[in-house]
Design a protein around this motif. Structure first.
Motif, short mmCIF file in Angstrom:
data_model
loop_
_atom_site.label_atom_id
_atom_site.label_comp_id
_atom_site.label_asym_id
_atom_site.label_seq_id
_atom_site.Cartn_x
_atom_site.Cartn_y
_atom_site.Cartn_z
N PRO A 28 30.37 30.24 40.20
CA PRO A 28 31.06 31.28 39.44
C PRO A 28 30.73 31.23 37.96
O PRO A 28 30.43 30.18 37.41
CB PRO A 28 32.53 30.96 39.68
CG PRO A 28 32.55 29.49 39.85
CD PRO A 28 31.24 29.15 40.54
N THR A 29 30.81 32.37 37.35
CA THR A 29 30.70 32.48 35.92
C THR A 29 32.03 33.06 35.45
O THR A 29 32.49 34.06 36.01
CB THR A 29 29.56 33.43 35.51
OG1 THR A 29 28.35 32.93 36.05
CG2 THR A 29 29.44 33.53 34.01
N ARG B 37 37.22 37.15 33.31
CA ARG B 37 36.56 37.87 34.40
C ARG B 37 35.62 36.90 35.12
O ARG B 37 34.69 36.37 34.53
CB ARG B 37 35.76 39.06 33.89
CG ARG B 37 35.08 39.83 35.01
CD ARG B 37 34.31 41.03 34.46
NE ARG B 37 33.52 41.66 35.48
CZ ARG B 37 33.96 42.61 36.31
NH1 ARG B 37 35.20 43.03 36.22
NH2 ARG B 37 33.16 43.13 37.22
N TRP B 38 35.92 36.69 36.41
CA TRP B 38 35.06 35.86 37.25
C TRP B 38 33.92 36.71 37.75
O TRP B 38 34.07 37.92 37.98
CB TRP B 38 35.85 35.30 38.42
CG TRP B 38 36.88 34.30 38.03
CD1 TRP B 38 38.22 34.51 37.92
CD2 TRP B 38 36.66 32.93 37.66
NE1 TRP B 38 38.84 33.36 37.52
CE2 TRP B 38 37.91 32.38 37.35
CE3 TRP B 38 35.52 32.12 37.57
CZ2 TRP B 38 38.07 31.05 36.96
CZ3 TRP B 38 35.68 30.81 37.17
CH2 TRP B 38 36.93 30.28 36.87
N SER B 39 32.78 36.10 37.98
CA SER B 39 31.63 36.82 38.51
C SER B 39 31.90 37.31 39.92
O SER B 39 32.69 36.72 40.67
CB SER B 39 30.39 35.91 38.48
OG SER B 39 30.64 34.71 39.18
N THR B 40 31.25 38.38 40.29
CA THR B 40 31.40 38.97 41.61
C THR B 40 30.94 37.98 42.68
O THR B 40 29.90 37.36 42.55
CB THR B 40 30.58 40.27 41.71
OG1 THR B 40 31.04 41.17 40.71
CG2 THR B 40 30.72 40.92 43.08
N LEU C 64 44.56 39.05 31.03
CA LEU C 64 44.12 39.99 32.06
C LEU C 64 43.06 39.27 32.87
O LEU C 64 42.02 38.87 32.34
CB LEU C 64 43.55 41.26 31.45
CG LEU C 64 43.02 42.26 32.49
CD1 LEU C 64 44.18 42.88 33.26
CD2 LEU C 64 42.20 43.34 31.84
N LEU C 65 43.33 39.09 34.15
CA LEU C 65 42.42 38.39 35.05
C LEU C 65 41.75 39.38 35.98
O LEU C 65 42.42 40.14 36.67
CB LEU C 65 43.19 37.36 35.88
CG LEU C 65 42.44 36.69 37.02
CD1 LEU C 65 41.27 35.87 36.51
CD2 LEU C 65 43.38 35.84 37.84
N GLU C 66 40.41 39.38 35.96
CA GLU C 66 39.62 40.19 36.88
C GLU C 66 38.79 39.24 37.74
O GLU C 66 38.12 38.36 37.21
CB GLU C 66 38.66 41.11 36.14
CG GLU C 66 39.32 42.22 35.38
CD GLU C 66 38.27 43.09 34.73
OE1 GLU C 66 37.71 43.97 35.43
OE2 GLU C 66 37.98 42.87 33.54
N SER C 67 38.87 39.42 39.03
CA SER C 67 38.08 38.58 39.93
C SER C 67 37.50 39.45 41.04
O SER C 67 37.97 39.43 42.17
CB SER C 67 38.95 37.45 40.51
OG SER C 67 40.17 37.96 40.99
N PRO C 68 36.49 40.23 40.70
CA PRO C 68 35.94 41.19 41.66
C PRO C 68 35.29 40.50 42.87
O PRO C 68 34.40 39.67 42.71
CB PRO C 68 34.92 41.98 40.85
CG PRO C 68 34.54 41.09 39.72
CD PRO C 68 35.74 40.22 39.44
N GLU C 69 35.80 40.83 44.02
CA GLU C 69 35.23 40.36 45.28
C GLU C 69 35.05 38.84 45.33
O GLU C 69 34.06 38.33 45.86
CB GLU C 69 33.91 41.06 45.56
CG GLU C 69 34.05 42.56 45.67
CD GLU C 69 32.73 43.26 45.85
OE1 GLU C 69 31.81 42.69 46.47
OE2 GLU C 69 32.60 44.40 45.37
#
Length: 126
Positions: A10-11, A24-27, A55-60
């Motif tokens: 992950p990034t 934001r975590w990498s897809t 704000l946490l984004e963790s797409p897929e």
């Protein structure tokens, strides 16, 4: 017992913008304890002793390790956490997380960036 999928390194992109910490975590990431600890250290450094909303984004995201979830439930310099997620798996992770942990600050899930940011920037009622 179900095994995690093969790891995707992950990034975590982390920035402080307009008083909000964005993570934001990498897809397709597989988030292990060490990744959560690294994100926590970077956020602590960025916040420099001050509390901010997140704000946490963790797409897929493919997998979140149980120990990583425990790190996320620990003390962070955060006032609120908005999780941006729209997939059924996002909702399953959130339900599990909330059921197993005492959250250190108000945490909600949102389907849109606008709603999440509005909630994060709304002053808390006392």
């Amino acid at each position: 017992m179900m095994s995690p999928p093969p790891p995707v390194a992950p990034t975590a992109h982390i920035e402080l913008r307009d008083g909000v910490v964005f993570l934001r975590w990498s897809t397709g990431a597989v988030i292990l304890e060490r990744h959560a600890l690294e994100a926590m250290q970077n956020i602590n450094r960025l916040c420099n002793g001050r509390e901010h909303p997140l704000l946490l984004e963790s797409p897929e995201v493919q997998w979140v390790d149980l120990r990583a979830m425990s790190v996320f439930a620990g003390p962070w310099p955060l006032t609120r956490v908005a999780i941006l997620g729209t997939s059924p798996l996002d909702h399953i992770f959130m339900s599990y997380y909330q059921a197993r942990h005492t959250l250190p600050c108000p945490t909600r899930m949102f389907g849109s960036m606008h709603e999440a940011l509005t909630w994060l920037k709304t002053p808390e009622e006392t």
